[in-house]
Design a protein around this motif. Structure first.
Motif, short mmCIF file in Angstrom:
data_model
loop_
_atom_site.label_atom_id
_atom_site.label_comp_id
_atom_site.label_asym_id
_atom_site.label_seq_id
_atom_site.Cartn_x
_atom_site.Cartn_y
_atom_site.Cartn_z
N LYS A 65 0.85 -1.21 0.00
CA LYS A 65 0.00 0.00 0.00
C LYS A 65 0.88 1.25 0.00
N PHE A 97 1.97 2.36 -3.43
CA PHE A 97 0.95 3.14 -4.15
C PHE A 97 0.92 4.58 -3.65
N LYS A 128 4.07 6.64 -4.83
CA LYS A 128 4.03 6.98 -6.26
C LYS A 128 2.80 7.75 -6.67
N ARG A 143 0.03 6.26 -7.21
CA ARG A 143 -0.39 5.37 -8.31
C ARG A 143 -1.84 4.94 -8.10
N GLN A 152 -4.99 2.76 -7.67
CA GLN A 152 -5.09 1.45 -6.98
C GLN A 152 -5.40 0.30 -7.93
N LEU A 191 0.78 -4.27 -9.83
CA LEU A 191 2.25 -4.24 -9.74
C LEU A 191 2.84 -5.56 -10.21
N GLY A 227 -4.59 -5.36 -8.24
CA GLY A 227 -5.70 -4.43 -8.47
C GLY A 227 -7.02 -5.18 -8.57
N SER A 265 3.78 8.66 -10.39
CA SER A 265 2.94 8.19 -11.49
C SER A 265 2.75 9.25 -12.56
#
Ligand code: AMP
Ligand code: MG
Length: 338
Positions: A50, A53, A56, A58, A60, A64, A113, A147
């Motif tokens: 977590k 994420f 970055k 990023r 969700q 990855l 995801g 991101s």
């Protein structure tokens, strides 16, 4: 600096023990691979993942890649390996290829995801390999960048962006390849390229029939379903607006660049073309040079604070497909082919 290891010239495996213990304890480690740098965490620790994420920013639902050091690790993560996947593993692992498999329950949903598939790669970079082995867990590691920004291919480029967001930094110098791994999924005996990379169409063709996903070079329309969530997102983009120009006729290419070039613009191109301009960044001569230098060039160009970055495109075959996939996105599909 504490929590920083310099491996540029040489290192001993035991030097990586501290980084490995940070991974095991749920921390984040910035480390090199042969493609780009990664922000790594224990791939089986939901809380640690977590934090990747968060670091970055990023989405969700953008899954990855799990990085492994041996086949035994893969078997613990995936349900079934078919004969084409087996051949891909034999031929290209360790190396810059990521394969999407059906996942076992041990893989946390945050990694995928929510999908029932998981992306697996076995890096050939020695530092990456040793770090995974010492951590004795698969390492989840997306590209080291906020991101949407160009991926990090050396520590200098990403230090300001990520310092303070990770617990430990391993400096392994410039990454060898410079663009991320080829991502493939085998469906009905066909190898689908979801993201092109150093392992090319022709390399994969030796194993089975290959299909290049339509979104590799084209935009995703809102209503369209995609095989890889990453295809939907903005990627690799500098803050400065970019335009990508490609022609296999050099004169036409130069004429078009000249239409856009002025004191407030900058050209990123192969040496011969770039050297015709005052404001320029040279990428080298070969596709390997371009792949190695492109993300660094995009970051450098941003620092010049120009109004427009003009980028020379390449023929989208071989490694050129990976380069054009990144450049078309860096330019937000602002692309002219003549
Ligand atoms: P990055 O982590 O930045 O190298 O990007 C990883 C890429 O792999 C993204 O485009 C993801 O969408 C893609 N990916 C990861 N896991 C999966 C999966 N299970 N199915 C399809 N694509 C995946
Ligand atoms: Mg990325």
């Amino acid at each position: 600096m504490k929590n920083y290891l310099d491996c540029i010239n040489d290192y001993k495996k035991e030097d990586l023990k501290e980084a490995a213990s940070i991974i095991k304890n749920g921390g984040l480690v910035l480390f090199p691979t042969e493609t780009v740098y990664g922000i790594g965490a224990d791939g089986l620790n939901e809380k640690a993942v977590k934090n990747i994420f968060l670091a970055k920013a990023r989405a969700q639902d953008n899954p990855l890649i799990l990085h492994v050091s041996d086949i035994e690790m893969i078997k613990k993560l995936v349900k079934n390996i078919n004969s084409i996947e087996n051949k891909l593993i034999k031929e290209f692992f360790p190396g810059p290829l990521t394969i999407i498999f059906e996942k076992k329950n041990i893989v946390p949903n945050i990694i995928t995801g929510g999908l029932n598939t998981v992306a697996i790669r076995m890096p050939s970079n020695k530092i990456a390999h040793d770090l995974i082995e010492l951590s004795s867990t698969p390492i989840a590691a997306p590209s080291a960048n906020i991101s949407g920004k160009p991926s990090g291919t050396n520590i200098d480029d990403i230090f300001d962006e990520l310092n303070g967001k990770v617990d430990y930094i391993i400096n392994g110098g410039n990454t060898k390849i410079g663009v991320e791994s080829t991502v493939v999924r085998v469906i009905d005996n066909n190898i689908h390229i979801l993201r092109p990379g150093k392992i090319t169409y022709d390399d994969l063709k030796r194993i089975a029939n290959v299909i290049v996903d339509e979104h590799v070079l084209n935009d995703v329309k809102e209503s369209q379903k995609v095989l890889s969530p990453g295809m939907k997102y903005k990627h690799y983009a500098p803050n400065t607006k970019c335009i990508l120009i490609y022609s296999d006729d050099k004169n036409k290419l130069i004429d078009k660049i000249n239409e856009y070039y002025n004191d407030n613009t900058l050209v990123i191109a192969t040496n011969k073309i770039a050297n015709m301009y005052k404001n320029k960044i040279c990428l080298g001569n070969t596709l390997e040079d371009i792949s190695h230098n492109i993300f660094k060039a995009l970051r450098q160009a941003d620092k010049e604070n120009k109004e427009l970055i003009i980028i020379e495109g390449v023929k989208p075959t071989g490694l050129g497909l990976a380069i054009m996939n990144r450049l078309i996105r860096a330019c937000s599909h602002n692309y002219i082919e003549i």
